[in-house]
Write an enzyme that holds these catalytic residues in place. Sequence first.
Site, PDB file in Angstrom:
ATOM      1  N   GLY A 125      74.833  29.474   0.347  1.00  0.00           N
ATOM      2  CA  GLY A 125      75.133  30.047   1.666  1.00  0.00           C
ATOM      3  C   GLY A 125      76.301  29.344   2.332  1.00  0.00           C
ATOM      4  O   GLY A 125      76.115  28.335   3.030  1.00  0.00           O
ATOM      5  N   GLU A 246      83.431  26.225 -10.782  1.00  0.00           N
ATOM      6  CA  GLU A 246      83.178  27.616 -10.400  1.00  0.00           C
ATOM      7  C   GLU A 246      84.358  28.519 -10.795  1.00  0.00           C
ATOM      8  O   GLU A 246      84.169  29.581 -11.374  1.00  0.00           O
ATOM      9  CB  GLU A 246      82.941  27.678  -8.893  1.00  0.00           C
ATOM     10  CG  GLU A 246      82.659  29.065  -8.375  1.00  0.00           C
ATOM     11  CD  GLU A 246      82.850  29.146  -6.864  1.00  0.00           C
ATOM     12  OE1 GLU A 246      81.873  29.037  -6.151  1.00  0.00           O
ATOM     13  OE2 GLU A 246      84.000  29.334  -6.431  1.00  0.00           O
TER      14      GLU A 246
END
Length: 388
Positions: A125, A246
């Site tokens: 988040g 990532e």
Amino acid sequence: MTEEFQPSSLEQDIRQAVRALCARFPDAYWRGLDREKAYPEEFVKAMTEAGWLAILIPEEYGGGGMGVSAAAAVLEEVHRSGGNAAACHAQMYIMGTLLRHGSPEQKEYYLPRIASGELRLQAFGVTEPDAGSDTTRIRTRAERKGDRYIINGQKVFTSRAEHSDLLLLLARTSPYDPDKRARGLSTLLVDLREAVKHGLEIRPLETMMNHATTELFFDNVEIPAENLIGEEGQGFRYILDGMNAERILIAAECIGDGRWFIDRASNYGSTREVFGRAIGTNQGVQFPIAAAYAHVEAANLMCIKAAKMFEAGQPCGPEANMAKLLASEASWAAANACLDTHGGYGFATEYDVERKFRETRLYKIAPINNNLILAYLAHKVLGMPRSY
Ligand SMILES: Cc1cc2nc3c(=O)[nH]c(=O)nc-3n(C[C@H](O)[C@H](O)[C@H](O)COP(=O)(O)OP(=O)(O)OC[C@H]3O[C@@H](n4cnc5c(N)ncnc54)[C@H](O)[C@@H]3O)c2cc1C
């Protein structure tokens, strides 16, 4: 092929095993889920049981103990098979924040459980409606009160929150300071199973592809203070730390998509006959496919370079970012070439081209949009004036 670009025998074995797993989840499986907007439970379960989602977790915590090249090979193969690893890829890189910055107790408790699949750490988040790409302007607050943090605020595009036990949350723990923009943000682990009973609302957010993304509303959600990861106020740095892995993993998914599109386009172009010959005989059809192929292969080289630098512990921000930029642009070019080659049938769901077309488009925008990568390269690598 020189040794530098030759996949190791371990990587070849990984690719073969992932391919075999993916063969159990054919096009019809993904098409059905896309139609129903359903989460690929069976696929994620199979990936977890095979240990692929724990490939980056060190062996001492029950994971595969492998490097980012191996993880990239896993994700590329999923996408190359026509599947979509976005349902579960985040666990691979979110876990890194816990591994690098978590306390020994946190690592002892969480990592073996994540590795075994007992706990799912799939949700991340960061993004908020008013902050967008400017992460330092997030407003969700985590206020320390004794041995608890009280969380208030809102997140948007928090993917997989309904299919995860834990959320890695980035929240503000002290007010925004324009002179120290990266300070005052902290990373916290939120147990979603508890939080939904005590002030967290998760609202699904429908998107153009099947992505299980959501909005989160925190209303005085309390979590134990021991769920803070690392030092209070240093969370932005921890998140940035995980970005290179990532970027490389997302690039690998794009390369898998690109190769899938090129296979489909070249096969269809070689067999579909119109005006008495294969449509792929026409250079107007074959050149965009060949050009996309060249771009996907070039992006793959950058991805290999970034992964090797990452594994050698070298700074690889520019390479990891370029890998994501080039791979997402290449897969999008391949998607368009594939759709064009299929003509009207490219729009028919039974060919899966339109589904993959929608899925791969995301990567030009998320997890970071390509404009911000260009800005990073211009500012940090080329030393040009900052635009923000
Ligand atoms: C399906 C989906 C899943 C997602 N999953 C997650 C998730 O799990 N967790 C999470 O935290 N986030 C997630 N995101 C959010 C994603 O990371 C953001 O959408 C993305 O970072 C862009 O932010 P934004 O949408 O607010 O766009 P904005 O920041 O509002 O940008 C809008 C446009 O303006 C351009 N722009 C903005 N600033 C500049 C600038 N300075 N220079 C040039 N161009 C600029 C951008 O390129 C973009 O095209 C997801 C998004 C999607 C769509």
